[in-house]
Design an enzyme around this catalytic site. Structure first.
Site, short mmCIF file in Angstrom:
data_model
loop_
_atom_site.label_atom_id
_atom_site.label_comp_id
_atom_site.label_asym_id
_atom_site.label_seq_id
_atom_site.Cartn_x
_atom_site.Cartn_y
_atom_site.Cartn_z
N ARG A 263 44.04 45.61 29.42
CA ARG A 263 42.67 45.84 28.93
C ARG A 263 42.10 47.15 29.45
O ARG A 263 41.15 47.68 28.90
CB ARG A 263 41.76 44.70 29.37
CG ARG A 263 42.15 43.38 28.75
CD ARG A 263 41.23 42.30 29.29
NE ARG A 263 41.85 41.01 29.16
CZ ARG A 263 41.67 40.02 29.99
NH1 ARG A 263 40.89 40.16 31.05
NH2 ARG A 263 42.27 38.87 29.80
N CYS B 223 36.48 39.61 42.64
CA CYS B 223 37.08 38.47 43.35
C CYS B 223 36.33 38.21 44.66
O CYS B 223 36.52 37.17 45.27
CB CYS B 223 38.54 38.72 43.63
SG CYS B 223 38.77 40.07 44.78
P1 NAD Z 1 44.95 37.82 34.83
O1 NAD Z 1 45.63 36.85 35.72
O2 NAD Z 1 44.61 37.38 33.45
O3 NAD Z 1 45.84 39.15 34.65
C1 NAD Z 1 46.36 39.85 35.77
C2 NAD Z 1 47.66 40.54 35.37
O4 NAD Z 1 48.61 39.53 35.00
C3 NAD Z 1 47.54 41.48 34.18
O5 NAD Z 1 48.30 42.63 34.45
C4 NAD Z 1 48.10 40.66 33.03
O6 NAD Z 1 48.73 41.48 32.05
C5 NAD Z 1 49.11 39.78 33.69
N1 NAD Z 1 49.26 38.47 33.01
C6 NAD Z 1 48.28 37.77 32.37
N2 NAD Z 1 48.78 36.62 31.89
C7 NAD Z 1 50.09 36.58 32.23
C8 NAD Z 1 51.13 35.64 32.01
N3 NAD Z 1 50.92 34.50 31.35
N4 NAD Z 1 52.36 35.91 32.50
C9 NAD Z 1 52.59 37.05 33.17
N5 NAD Z 1 51.63 37.99 33.40
C10 NAD Z 1 50.39 37.76 32.95
O7 NAD Z 1 43.65 38.33 35.60
P2 NAD Z 1 42.47 39.26 35.07
O8 NAD Z 1 41.63 38.48 34.12
O9 NAD Z 1 42.99 40.58 34.65
O10 NAD Z 1 41.66 39.51 36.44
C11 NAD Z 1 40.66 38.65 36.91
C12 NAD Z 1 41.19 37.71 37.98
O11 NAD Z 1 41.74 38.45 39.06
C13 NAD Z 1 40.10 36.85 38.61
O12 NAD Z 1 40.59 35.54 38.76
C14 NAD Z 1 39.86 37.50 39.96
O13 NAD Z 1 39.33 36.65 40.95
C15 NAD Z 1 41.23 37.94 40.30
N6 NAD Z 1 41.22 38.99 41.30
C16 NAD Z 1 41.69 38.70 42.55
C17 NAD Z 1 41.67 39.67 43.54
C18 NAD Z 1 42.20 39.37 44.92
O14 NAD Z 1 42.50 40.31 45.65
N7 NAD Z 1 42.33 38.11 45.31
C19 NAD Z 1 41.18 40.95 43.25
C20 NAD Z 1 40.73 41.21 41.96
C21 NAD Z 1 40.76 40.23 40.99
#
Ligand code: NAD
Length: 499
Positions: free
Chosen positions: A177, A281
């Site tokens: 995105r 997060c």
């Molecule tokens: P997401 O899990 O949807 O996506 C993260 C990454 O995973 C992306 O690169 C995406 O392409 C990939 N992805 C998505 N679905 C997948 C699948 N089924 N199989 C393999 N790869 C897949 O997360 P998001 O919506 O981009 O980000 C928001 C989330 O990230 C929130 O839950 C937030 O709390 C978390 N977050 C955590 C931290 C931390 O350090 N703990 C920091 C920032 C964000």
């Protein structure tokens, strides 16, 4: 219509899969660009080239690698406004917040300028007669970074700077995105002197991620995103014998004690609850006032502050407090959760549903939403909302409030507002959460400490950045060496103690 590329072997590379994702402006709904989604074959080819490039990079002495980080940091500073604009355009956050996104990533690059110091090994002189032992930290090889949408600059930088300064090559798979910032950072790294192929930015979705997880050359996976995906990636990477650290979602609580400065707590909750539209997060999504009177006074202070918040597109000026959420789907999910809070009996104090801004009718705007009288069984408490929604859970005692936090499934960040050092100290010791703020709302540690949650907020070992990152991105080899002055006694056949 802009068609984005990958960045492979030092070049912008057109995708060959024929599959694309649309990148839409969260503020206007306008289609900004398309991004190619890599196939398994494209991933495997990028990994193979990275493995070739990694050999020379690992052989480059650590100080020279650190000099690349020095130039990279200078280039990030020089291009700060361009980077912030890229972040805001695709993510929707305000420009000052986008500059913070770049800045907190840059600070990790700055620490990596000192990587040679962190990579020094250990040495035992004369561990036995004529025997010395030394341990060295060696790079892993090719590693993968998989990052989320909400920090398009910071989290790619948290991944790439430590991995590369340790002598690894990295395949970075940014969020589909918001890919433009990571692509731009790769160009800056090339200008800073990083050899081609050492950082490959390959765009994609699940197919690309699965290809990375199943590729035998990939030695380690650093993931940040939602909890279900973090858990999935950790499991598949570990099954395939890879080192993995996977950081997930959060539900962060702030305790407000009766002796707290309530004006300061309410001010802090504005930024921590609603900044970046709650898409952090480390956002505080649950306020836990202790005592009914504290709760009543807190709500009284929150409401006028919330009414003053300005929601709008990043282009509307720097006094906008927060922007839209990432997609129309995110907006409708958040509004659905607000509906559920009302249906399940929470008191809706301010309602952010149905917000439309003139001229931005297709933007994904949600207004600041405050709930009171939330209980732990409600969906708005159980789920990570990832929107500008603050829930208030009233607790009668400090012990009840602490138990609430301890029993929550997530453990990323938490905060306590109090004037009492004893309570603050007790909270910091007993809470089962990775990052704790004392009169500090968003306790993201500085870059020479390290970042990581507990419980369902992180899977795997070691934290991100700081000293832990140098451990995660290297492995230890220990040498026991003896130099003979002459063999006087002939050969030895028994496994001997060093005495
Ligand atoms: P997401 O899990 O949807 O996506 C993260 C990454 O995973 C992306 O690169 C995406 O392409 C990939 N992805 C998505 N679905 C997948 C699948 N089924 N199989 C393999 N790869 C897949 O997360 P998001 O919506 O981009 O980000 C928001 C989330 O990230 C929130 O839950 C937030 O709390 C978390 N977050 C955590 C931290 C931390 O350090 N703990 C920091 C920032 C964000």
């Amino acid at each position: 219509m802009q068609e984005l590329t990958h960045f492979i072997n030092g070049e912008k590379t057109t995708g060959t899969s024929g599959r694309f994702a649309d990148i839409q402006s969260p503020a206007t709904g306008e289609k900004l660009a398309t991004v190619p989604l890599a196939t398994k074959d494209e991933i495997d080819a990028a990994v193979a080239k990275a493995a070739e490039a990694q050999i020379g990079w690992a052989a480059t002495n650590p100080q020279k690698r650190a000099r690349v980080m020095m130039k990279f940091a200078a280039l990030i500073n020089e291009h700060m406004d361009t980077l912030a604009e890229l972040v805001s355009r695709e993510h929707g956050k305000t420009l000052p917040d986008a500059r913070g996104d770049v800045q907190r990533g840059l600070e990790v690059v700055e620490v990596c300028m000192g990587a040679p110091h962190m990579l020094k090994g250990e040495y035992t002189d004369a561990g036995g007669p004529g025997i010395d032992l030394y341990s060295m930290r060696q790079p892993l090889g090719v590693v993968a970074g998989i990052t989320p949408f909400n920090f398009p600059a910071m989290i790619p930088l948290w991944k790439m700077a430590p991995a590369l300064s340790c002598g690894n090559a990295m395949i970075l798979k940014p969020s589909e995105r918001v890919p433009s910032t990571a692509l731009y950072l790769a160009e800056l790294l090339q200008q800073a002197g990083l050899p081609d192929g050492v950082l490959q930015v390959v765009n994609g979705d699940k197919e690309a991620v699965d290809a990375l997880l199943d590729n035998d050359t990939i030695q380690a996976v650093g993931f940040v995103g939602s909890t279900p995906i973090a858990q999935y990636i950790y499991g598949r990477a570990a099954t395939n014998g890879k080192r993995a650290q996977c950081f997930g979602g959060a539900k962060n609580h702030m305790l407000i004690m009766p002796d707290a400065d309530l004006d300061k707590a309410a001010d802090a909750l504005m930024g921590a609850g609603f900044g970046a539209a709650g898409e952090r997060c480390m956002a505080i999504s649950v306020a836990v006032p202790v005592g009914q009177e504290t709760a009543d006074r807190l709500i009284e202070k929150l409401v006028p502050r919330i009414e003053k918040l300005k929601v709008g597109p990043y282009t509307a000026g720097e006094d906008i407090d927060f922007g839209p959420v990432i997609t129309p789907a995110a907006k409708s999910r958040i509004e659905g959760l607000i509906d559920s809070g009302v249906a399940q009996g929470a008191k809706l104090v301010t309602d952010g549903r149905g917000l439309t801004l003139q001229g931005y009718e297709s933007g994904n705007f949600v207004g600041p939403t405050l709930f009171d009288n939330v209980t732990a069984d409600m969906d708005i408490y159980q789920e990570e909302i990832f929107g500008p929604v603050l829930s208030t859970v009233r607790m009668d005692t400090y012990e009840d409030a602490l138990t609430l936090v301890r029993d929550n499934a997530y453990g990323n960040g938490t905060a306590i507002y109090t004037a009492d050092g004893d309570t603050a100290r007790d909270f910091a010791h007993r809470v089962n959460v990775g990052m704790v703020g004392i009169n500090f709302p968003i306790p993201v540690p500085l870059s020479y400490h390290s970042f990581g949650g507990w419980k369902k907020s992180a899977f795997g070992d070691l934290n991100q950045y700081g000293p832990d990152a140098f451990k995660f991105y290297t492995r230890t080899k220990t040498v026991t060496a003896r130099w003979f002055s002459g063999i006087k006694d002939g050969g030895e056949f028994n496994f001997k103690a060093m005495d």
